[in-house]
Design an enzyme around this catalytic site. Structure first.
Site, PDB file in Angstrom:
ATOM      1  N   ASP A  55       4.138   1.569  -4.186  1.00 54.90           N
ATOM      2  CA  ASP A  55       3.151   1.889  -5.209  1.00 54.90           C
ATOM      3  C   ASP A  55       3.033   0.732  -6.193  1.00 54.90           C
ATOM      4  O   ASP A  55       4.045   0.145  -6.587  1.00 54.90           O
ATOM      5  CB  ASP A  55       3.594   3.165  -5.941  1.00 54.90           C
ATOM      6  CG  ASP A  55       2.482   3.805  -6.735  1.00 54.90           C
ATOM      7  OD1 ASP A  55       1.901   3.124  -7.602  1.00 54.90           O
ATOM      8  OD2 ASP A  55       2.199   4.994  -6.505  1.00 54.90           O
ATOM      9  N   ILE A  56       1.803   0.435  -6.631  1.00 51.70           N
ATOM     10  CA  ILE A  56       1.633  -0.620  -7.632  1.00 51.70           C
ATOM     11  C   ILE A  56       2.284  -0.238  -8.953  1.00 51.70           C
ATOM     12  O   ILE A  56       2.566  -1.108  -9.783  1.00 51.70           O
ATOM     13  CB  ILE A  56       0.149  -0.966  -7.875  1.00 51.70           C
ATOM     14  CG1 ILE A  56      -0.650   0.266  -8.337  1.00 51.70           C
ATOM     15  CG2 ILE A  56      -0.468  -1.572  -6.627  1.00 51.70           C
ATOM     16  CD1 ILE A  56      -2.059  -0.067  -8.801  1.00 51.70           C
ATOM     17  N   ASP A  94       0.848  -1.195   0.000  1.00 49.55           N
ATOM     18  CA  ASP A  94       0.000   0.000   0.000  1.00 49.55           C
ATOM     19  C   ASP A  94       0.882   1.243   0.000  1.00 49.55           C
ATOM     20  O   ASP A  94       1.863   1.307   0.739  1.00 49.55           O
ATOM     21  CB  ASP A  94      -0.921   0.005   1.222  1.00 49.55           C
ATOM     22  CG  ASP A  94      -2.068   0.990   1.088  1.00 49.55           C
ATOM     23  OD1 ASP A  94      -1.807   2.213   1.037  1.00 49.55           O
ATOM     24  OD2 ASP A  94      -3.225   0.537   1.043  1.00 49.55           O
ATOM     25  N   ASP A 113     -19.343  -0.614  -9.697  1.00 49.66           N
ATOM     26  CA  ASP A 113     -20.490  -0.552 -10.603  1.00 49.66           C
ATOM     27  C   ASP A 113     -20.577   0.785 -11.327  1.00 49.66           C
ATOM     28  O   ASP A 113     -21.333   0.922 -12.292  1.00 49.66           O
ATOM     29  CB  ASP A 113     -21.795  -0.829  -9.857  1.00 49.66           C
ATOM     30  CG  ASP A 113     -22.104   0.170  -8.747  1.00 49.66           C
ATOM     31  OD1 ASP A 113     -21.265   1.054  -8.471  1.00 49.66           O
ATOM     32  OD2 ASP A 113     -23.187   0.061  -8.138  1.00 49.66           O
ATOM     33  N   GLU A 114     -19.791   1.770 -10.893  1.00 49.46           N
ATOM     34  CA  GLU A 114     -19.861   3.091 -11.524  1.00 49.46           C
ATOM     35  C   GLU A 114     -19.383   3.080 -12.971  1.00 49.46           C
ATOM     36  O   GLU A 114     -19.670   4.011 -13.725  1.00 49.46           O
ATOM     37  CB  GLU A 114     -19.085   4.120 -10.701  1.00 49.46           C
ATOM     38  CG  GLU A 114     -19.680   4.331  -9.318  1.00 49.46           C
ATOM     39  CD  GLU A 114     -19.100   5.528  -8.591  1.00 49.46           C
ATOM     40  OE1 GLU A 114     -18.802   6.540  -9.252  1.00 49.46           O
ATOM     41  OE2 GLU A 114     -18.947   5.438  -7.363  1.00 49.46           O
ATOM     42  N   TYR A 162     -13.266   9.429 -12.115  1.00 49.88           N
ATOM     43  CA  TYR A 162     -13.003   8.214 -11.339  1.00 49.88           C
ATOM     44  C   TYR A 162     -13.497   6.975 -12.067  1.00 49.88           C
ATOM     45  O   TYR A 162     -12.742   6.012 -12.276  1.00 49.88           O
ATOM     46  CB  TYR A 162     -13.674   8.301  -9.966  1.00 49.88           C
ATOM     47  CG  TYR A 162     -13.851   6.951  -9.322  1.00 49.88           C
ATOM     48  CD1 TYR A 162     -12.746   6.155  -9.007  1.00 49.88           C
ATOM     49  CD2 TYR A 162     -15.123   6.442  -9.047  1.00 49.88           C
ATOM     50  CE1 TYR A 162     -12.907   4.896  -8.438  1.00 49.88           C
ATOM     51  CE2 TYR A 162     -15.288   5.193  -8.477  1.00 49.88           C
ATOM     52  CZ  TYR A 162     -14.180   4.425  -8.174  1.00 49.88           C
ATOM     53  OH  TYR A 162     -14.341   3.183  -7.620  1.00 49.88           O
ATOM     54  N   GLU A 193      -7.432   5.043  -6.404  1.00 52.43           N
ATOM     55  CA  GLU A 193      -8.042   6.291  -5.973  1.00 52.43           C
ATOM     56  C   GLU A 193      -9.532   6.136  -6.252  1.00 52.43           C
ATOM     57  O   GLU A 193      -9.920   5.723  -7.347  1.00 52.43           O
ATOM     58  CB  GLU A 193      -7.473   7.476  -6.752  1.00 52.43           C
ATOM     59  CG  GLU A 193      -5.997   7.731  -6.500  1.00 52.43           C
ATOM     60  CD  GLU A 193      -5.750   8.331  -5.124  1.00 52.43           C
ATOM     61  OE1 GLU A 193      -6.717   8.830  -4.506  1.00 52.43           O
ATOM     62  OE2 GLU A 193      -4.599   8.294  -4.664  1.00 52.43           O
TER      63      GLU A 193
END
Length: 351
Positions: free
Chosen positions: A58-59, A32, A134-135, A158, A83
């Site tokens: 960081d990924i 993370d 679901d957005e 986003y 994010e």
């Protein structure tokens, strides 16, 4: 003992997932970046536990991810890192593209190379599970629900960034054969939730005696999913899901935003009444709506139920009561968040 690499495991959903995974005997390597919503206090109960290895990073750091994969040899990678706040994406979309798109790509590349080098039996059993929202499907009218075949139509920076990450995961399966699974969930709530989101924000502001902001007319509809139900769904998909498939995860609990706020007020009136005796609903204040605010989300999770046998264990009434109780009894955790840079202020209100 199984080993999982979990990204974003100090955030809200990721943190709850890590706590539950370790309690179930899983060895977790937790990566993370500890940006503003990451909170090591969420993981305080795991301090000194050899089955939880926390790494700050960081990924998007491919070299770091590669090192962790080689060193710990996980059986699965679960990507919670993101994010996730729509209002912040309105104010500053660049960070969302960097983490949710560029970061996911770097993670996928490192995982693909690790997976390809595994022995046959381990390669066949390996899974990459991507947690999404679901957005990505956009907004609904008064009827209907999102299914796994609903076309993507993201409406915020986003959701656009998450849609892009979903497409990258799909592409890495179809192009490289990476054994992926994707979950698209509805609105989560529960313990350890950063108080920029509706439910913890309302609880914090109500207890502070501040106005409770309700966007627009408050009649936007969301399907609410208790976070422990979501964690169970993810474990179910990881164990039994078909490679390459997407599974919608919902709580079967559609509520208008104003109904959610009213439910919180009623619980606080019962368990922590105001000194002046006034109802908490008197603090509700309607404010200018979010730019481009989606009107309604609703999830059809029948595929997950019919194929894998999962359904939510908590009703909204049960989950919200547990959530309010948790915040009332864990004010030290909440205060630790509010002592940082966030002060319950609104962002992303204008464009």
């Amino acid at each position: 003992m199984a080993t999982w690499l979990v990204t974003g495991g100090a955030g809200f959903i990721g943190g709850n997932f890590v706590l539950e995974a370790v309690s179930r005997g899983i060895r977790v390597v937790n990566l993370d970046a500890l940006t503003y919503a990451g909170n090591l206090n969420t993981l305080a109960s795991l301090e000194g536990n050899a089955d939880h290895i926390f790494v700050k990073g960081d990924i998007g750091d491919g070299a770091l991810v590669t090192r962790l994969l080689q060193e710990h040899q996980p059986d699965a990678v679960l990507n919670f890192a993101a994010e996730s706040h729509v209002d912040r994406s309105i104010e500053g979309p660049g960070a969302f593209i960097q983490t949710n798109v560029v970061g996911t790509l770097a993670l996928l590349e490192a995982v693909r190379d690790y997976w390809k080098a595994l022995p046959d039996t381990r390669r066949d059993a390996f899974r990459f599970l991507h947690v999404s929202t679901d957005e990505v499907y956009g907004t609904l009218g008064e009827t209907g629900k999102f299914t796994e075949t609903t076309p993507y139509a993201p409406n915020s920076p986003y959701s656009a960034s998450k849609a892009a990450s979903d497409h990258l995961v799909r592409a890495f399966h179809h192009t490289y054969g990476l054994p992926v699974l994707t979950t698209n969930c509805s609105n989560n709530y529960g313990p350890y939730h950063f108080p920029e989101k509706l439910i913890p924000l309302v609880i914090a502001k109500a207890l502070a005696g501040e106005p409770l902001p309700v966007y627009g007319d408050g009649k936007q509809v969301r399907d609410w999913l208790f976070v422990s139900d979501h964690c169970e769904a993810i474990r179910t998909v990881l164990a039994k899901g078909r490679v390459g498939e997407t599974y919608n995860v919902g709580g079967n609990s559609e509520r208008q935003n104003i109904e959610v706020v009213q439910a919180i007020c009623a619980l606080l009136d019962q368990h922590r009444p105001r000194e002046d005796g006034k109802p908490r609903e008197s603090q509700i204040a309607y404010v200018t709506d979010r730019p481009g605010h989606d009107r309604r989300y609703a999830i059809d999770a029948s595929k997950l139920k019919d194929e894998l046998g999962w359904e939510p264990a908590y009703t909204f009434e049960q989950g919200i009561a547990l959530t309010v109780d948790w915040y009332l009894t864990n004010q030290t955790w909440v205060q630790g968040v509010l002592d940082g840079s966030y002060r319950l202020e609104r962002i992303g209100a204008t464009v």
